[in-house]
Design a protein around this motif. Structure first.
Motif, mmCIF file in Angstrom:
data_model
loop_
_atom_site.group_PDB
_atom_site.id
_atom_site.type_symbol
_atom_site.label_atom_id
_atom_site.label_comp_id
_atom_site.label_asym_id
_atom_site.label_seq_id
_atom_site.Cartn_x
_atom_site.Cartn_y
_atom_site.Cartn_z
ATOM 1 N N LEU A 1 19.089 38.758 12.718
ATOM 2 C CA LEU A 1 20.029 38.555 13.817
ATOM 3 C C LEU A 1 20.034 37.108 14.286
ATOM 4 C CD1 LEU A 1 19.310 41.827 15.809
ATOM 5 C CD2 LEU A 1 21.566 41.119 14.974
ATOM 6 N N LEU A 2 18.842 36.545 14.468
ATOM 7 C CA LEU A 2 18.770 35.151 14.906
ATOM 8 C C LEU A 2 19.365 34.212 13.861
ATOM 9 C CD1 LEU A 2 15.357 34.513 16.708
ATOM 10 C CD2 LEU A 2 17.660 34.165 17.611
ATOM 11 N N GLN A 3 19.107 34.456 12.608
ATOM 12 C CA GLN A 3 19.657 33.604 11.560
ATOM 13 C C GLN A 3 21.181 33.660 11.549
ATOM 14 O OE1 GLN A 3 17.423 35.203 8.212
ATOM 15 N NE2 GLN A 3 16.099 33.386 8.145
ATOM 16 N N GLU A 4 21.741 34.835 11.795
ATOM 17 C CA GLU A 4 23.203 34.938 11.841
ATOM 18 C C GLU A 4 23.759 34.212 13.055
ATOM 19 O OE1 GLU A 4 25.358 38.379 10.961
ATOM 20 O OE2 GLU A 4 24.058 39.037 9.320
ATOM 21 N N ALA A 5 23.055 34.288 14.189
ATOM 22 C CA ALA A 5 23.495 33.575 15.385
ATOM 23 C C ALA A 5 23.453 32.074 15.151
ATOM 24 C CB ALA A 5 22.626 33.966 16.581
ATOM 25 N N VAL A 6 22.373 31.589 14.522
ATOM 26 C CA VAL A 6 22.249 30.171 14.205
ATOM 27 C C VAL A 6 23.347 29.754 13.236
ATOM 28 C CG1 VAL A 6 20.816 28.477 12.988
ATOM 29 C CG2 VAL A 6 19.783 29.988 14.701
ATOM 30 N N ALA A 7 23.598 30.564 12.225
ATOM 31 C CA ALA A 7 24.618 30.235 11.233
ATOM 32 C C ALA A 7 26.001 30.151 11.880
ATOM 33 C CB ALA A 7 24.610 31.270 10.113
#
Length: 312
Positions: A101-107
């Protein structure tokens, strides 16, 4: 199987329920979620990444960037994005969903050219000033693993108002400053524009907006001399919560004169007169001049946060 997708209408109730299961120390309401997320002018459903298992919401991460300025005269901060919150329900932890989830938010934010991503000091709609490593250690470690570094560590403070009385020395100090020409009172309606400009210019545009949206000047105290505002303090500014103190500031050139001490105690006196039982706020530096002032006034640290940033 867990799917991560953008927010869809109809997710809101399940998101609030999942939030409250995931962060029972910081529960939220449907009203807060509506006002501070969905109706935020900067809200983009693509940035609210929702994890779904079957028909159940099991987590999310929220990424946001400015589409409109925070206040008149401020820009869009085109290099910066924010992640105000993320969570995973207990039974889905340990399998990498929080990281995903965090990686998608960062992306999402990096795909829009944001080179600085902050957790979680998004104004005006942050949940907490930053990561709480004591209550949410796994979330804090995950942020570190994904390259977020601590910028500074503000603290929240609380003080009971039960039995509160302004100390005699504060009354004496006020009388001394009044003999020097200072006036301590609520602002008139006509003084509010000046107060907003002072708060935004000397401190933070968010403070000016908090005053602009405040609905009760009787819950604001100013110090004024020679026709100029020298300081201010207020309560009930954020979400209308009466016991929430602040913002609060004194002209930097006048610090050391005791104006802050007078304003703080005058405000607490008004809060106590309303029958409020406590005064609290989320953000100050523990060793800053303000932090020392609060401590001397009987406030105690109740939480510590870490404002964190990931830079490209």
């Amino acid at each position: 199987m867990v799917t991560v997708r953008p927010f869809q209408p109809g997710d809101e109730t399940a998101l609030v329920d999942a939030w409250n299961r995931s962060m029972p120390a910081d529960p939220t309401t449907a009203g807060w979620f509506k006002d501070c997320v969905l109706l935020d002018p900067n809200f983009d459903p693509e940035g609210l990444r929702v994890a779904v298992a079957g028909d159940e919401v099991v987590g999310c991460a929220y990424a946001v960037r400015r589409l409109i300025p925070l206040a008149p005269g401020t820009g869009l901060e085109p290099d910066t994005g924010w992640i105000p919150f993320f969570f995973v329900v207990p039974e889905h932890r340990g399998g990498g969903l929080g990281r995903r989830l965090l990686q998608e938010a960062v992306a999402f934010l990096e795909g829009l050219g944001r080179t600085k991503i902050e957790f979680s000091s998004y104004t005006p709609f942050y949940v907490l000033p930053g990561a709480d490593a004591e209550l949410y250690p796994a979330g804090y470690r995950l942020l570190e693993q994904l390259g977020f570094k601590t910028l500074y560590s503000p603290v929240a403070m609380d003080r009971t108002l039960v039995g509160y009385q302004a100390p005699p020395e504060v009354r004496e100090l006020r009388e001394q400053r009044e003999r020097e020409g200072y006036d301590f009172r609520s602002p008139t309606v006509g003084e509010l524009p000046e107060l907003i400009r002072f708060a935004a210019g000397a401190f933070n545009p968010d403070w000016g907006e908090a005053i602009r949206q405040h609905r009760d000047p009787e819950r604001i105290v100013i110090a004024k001399r020679d026709g100029r505002i020298a300081g201010f303090a207020l309560y009930a500014a954020y979400r209308g919560i009466p016991e929430r103190f602040g913002p609060f500031g004194v002209d930097p050139e006048l610090r050391g004169t005791g104006l802050g001490k007078i304003l703080l105690h005058l405000t607490m006196t008004r809060m106590r007169a309303e029958g409020l039982h406590s005064s609290w706020f989320l953000w100050t530096g523990a060793t800053s001049p303000a932090g020392h002032l609060y401590t001397k006034a009987g406030y105690e640290i109740t939480r510590k946060f870490h404002v964190m940033r990931r830079s490209a």
